[in-house]
Write a protein that holds these residues in place. Structure first.
Motif, mmCIF file in Angstrom:
data_model
loop_
_atom_site.group_PDB
_atom_site.id
_atom_site.type_symbol
_atom_site.label_atom_id
_atom_site.label_comp_id
_atom_site.label_asym_id
_atom_site.label_seq_id
_atom_site.Cartn_x
_atom_site.Cartn_y
_atom_site.Cartn_z
ATOM 1 N N THR A 49 -1.219 -1.535 1.617
ATOM 2 C CA THR A 49 0.189 -1.188 1.789
ATOM 3 C C THR A 49 0.317 -0.309 3.021
ATOM 4 O OG1 THR A 49 0.229 0.925 0.596
ATOM 5 C CG2 THR A 49 0.465 -1.072 -0.730
ATOM 6 N N THR A 51 2.242 3.322 4.307
ATOM 7 C CA THR A 51 2.247 4.643 3.665
ATOM 8 C C THR A 51 3.637 5.043 3.199
ATOM 9 O OG1 THR A 51 2.635 5.841 5.744
ATOM 10 C CG2 THR A 51 0.348 5.347 5.184
ATOM 11 N N ARG A 56 4.872 1.753 -1.743
ATOM 12 C CA ARG A 56 4.141 2.160 -2.950
ATOM 13 C C ARG A 56 4.918 1.792 -4.212
ATOM 14 N NH1 ARG A 56 3.138 6.832 0.361
ATOM 15 N NH2 ARG A 56 4.822 7.952 -0.699
ATOM 16 N N ALA A 60 3.913 -0.664 -7.218
ATOM 17 C CA ALA A 60 3.903 -0.177 -8.603
ATOM 18 C C ALA A 60 4.611 -1.153 -9.531
ATOM 19 C CB ALA A 60 4.556 1.196 -8.681
ATOM 20 N N ARG A 63 2.328 -4.150 -9.883
ATOM 21 C CA ARG A 63 1.139 -3.783 -10.653
ATOM 22 C C ARG A 63 1.457 -3.634 -12.146
ATOM 23 N NH1 ARG A 63 -3.450 -1.103 -8.745
ATOM 24 N NH2 ARG A 63 -2.352 -0.367 -6.878
ATOM 25 N N ALA A 72 -5.912 -6.692 -13.873
ATOM 26 C CA ALA A 72 -6.138 -5.437 -13.150
ATOM 27 C C ALA A 72 -5.914 -5.654 -11.654
ATOM 28 C CB ALA A 72 -7.548 -4.931 -13.404
ATOM 29 N N THR A 73 -5.437 -4.612 -10.988
ATOM 30 C CA THR A 73 -5.184 -4.670 -9.552
ATOM 31 C C THR A 73 -6.022 -3.596 -8.868
ATOM 32 O OG1 THR A 73 -2.895 -5.279 -10.064
ATOM 33 C CG2 THR A 73 -3.382 -4.689 -7.789
ATOM 34 N N PRO A 74 -6.739 -3.938 -7.814
ATOM 35 C CA PRO A 74 -7.538 -2.922 -7.107
ATOM 36 C C PRO A 74 -6.662 -1.810 -6.555
ATOM 37 C CG PRO A 74 -8.107 -5.143 -6.368
ATOM 38 C CD PRO A 74 -6.879 -5.283 -7.207
ATOM 39 N N ASN A 75 -7.255 -0.650 -6.361
ATOM 40 C CA ASN A 75 -6.547 0.440 -5.705
ATOM 41 C C ASN A 75 -6.150 0.016 -4.290
ATOM 42 O OD1 ASN A 75 -6.798 2.180 -7.905
ATOM 43 N ND2 ASN A 75 -8.779 2.947 -7.193
ATOM 44 N N ALA A 76 -4.988 0.466 -3.858
ATOM 45 C CA ALA A 76 -4.478 0.068 -2.554
ATOM 46 C C ALA A 76 -5.119 0.885 -1.437
ATOM 47 C CB ALA A 76 -2.968 0.222 -2.509
ATOM 48 N N VAL A 77 -5.370 0.222 -0.333
ATOM 49 C CA VAL A 77 -5.758 0.877 0.914
ATOM 50 C C VAL A 77 -4.504 0.987 1.765
ATOM 51 C CG1 VAL A 77 -7.148 0.700 3.007
ATOM 52 C CG2 VAL A 77 -8.080 -0.079 0.800
ATOM 53 N N GLU A 78 -4.163 2.198 2.188
ATOM 54 C CA GLU A 78 -2.967 2.404 2.990
ATOM 55 C C GLU A 78 -3.299 2.308 4.476
ATOM 56 O OE1 GLU A 78 -1.030 6.041 1.888
ATOM 57 O OE2 GLU A 78 -0.238 5.191 0.027
#
Length: 228
Positions: A49, A51, A56, A60, A63, A72-78
């Motif tokens: 995503t 910033t 976000r 959300a 997700r 499940a969804t991986p944590n986002a890299v900003e």
């Protein structure tokens, strides 16, 4: 080969004191898109995503709907390269250069149609380096989008990207070698939670779908198709 799914954020709060947040419609669009992904059993191997708050919040909503389907969804890299250009500063700079009257009418920027008409002119002037006192030169905007494209090219599997209309159209410009005017016109047609899909092998991106809203196409949901 990777599949890169690029999503524009949900409807943001235009003509309020904080554009960078989703409206209730924006949240609903995001949840419906997540439900669409879940119904297709789409799992994502990586998520990126910008910033911005609207990025976000859109993620959300997506997700949450995927989680309801136990996906499940991986944590986002900003990535800052996925942030929108500062359209308010561009419009202000254009008005400072050209005045606050357009076609004989004093500008009312709370009118979304008038705002986007002036934004189009501002974007073209920005690309020609005619504006002064802007937050970001056009060349820097293009360079950060190219850097983002390179970052996405290094990821394998199915990738979810949540961003804004400006970077979406600039990525499209890079892939399809569009002229600036076509890019700007494309930018201003971007739907909220519109989906653009590429298949890629390294830096070889192939466009498969652009600006689609399959999650909003049924007759009971078409009122949720928005552009702001």
């Amino acid at each position: 080969m990777a599949e890169v799914i690029v999503v524009r954020h949900g409807q943001a709060a235009f003509a309020t004191d904080d554009y960078d947040r989703l409206t209730e419609v924006g949240w609903e669009q995001s949840r419906l898109l997540g439900e669409h992904f879940a119904s297709a059993e789409q799992h994502f191997d990586a998520v990126f995503t910008g910033t911005m708050r609207r990025h976000r919040e859109t993620l959300a909503g997506i997700r949450d709907a995927l989680a309801q389907a136990d996906i499940a969804t991986p944590n986002a890299v900003e990535l800052t390269g996925l942030n929108e250009y500062d359209f308010h500063s561009l419009v202000d700079a254009y008005i400072a250069l050209n005045g606050d009257v357009y076609e004989g009418v004093k500008l009312d920027l709370s009118d979304s149609r008038m705002f986007y008409r002036i934004l189009r002119l501002a974007l073209m002037a920005w690309s020609r380096d005619e504006l002064i006192n802007v937050a970001e030169p056009w060349q820097e905007f293009e360079e950060r989008v190219r850097s983002t494209l390179a970052a996405l090219s290094a990821v394998k599997g199915r990738v979810l990207v949540v961003t804004s209309g400006g970077p979406i159209s600039a990525l499209l410009r890079e892939v399809l070698k569009l002229d600036v005017e076509t890019m700007v016109n494309t930018n201003l047609q971007a739907k909220n939670t519109g989906v653009t899909r590429y298949f890629t092998r390294g830096m070889n991106f192939s466009l498969n779908m652009f600006n689609a809203v399959p999650h909003l196409e049924s007759s009971g949901l078409r009122h949720l198709i928005t552009y702001t």
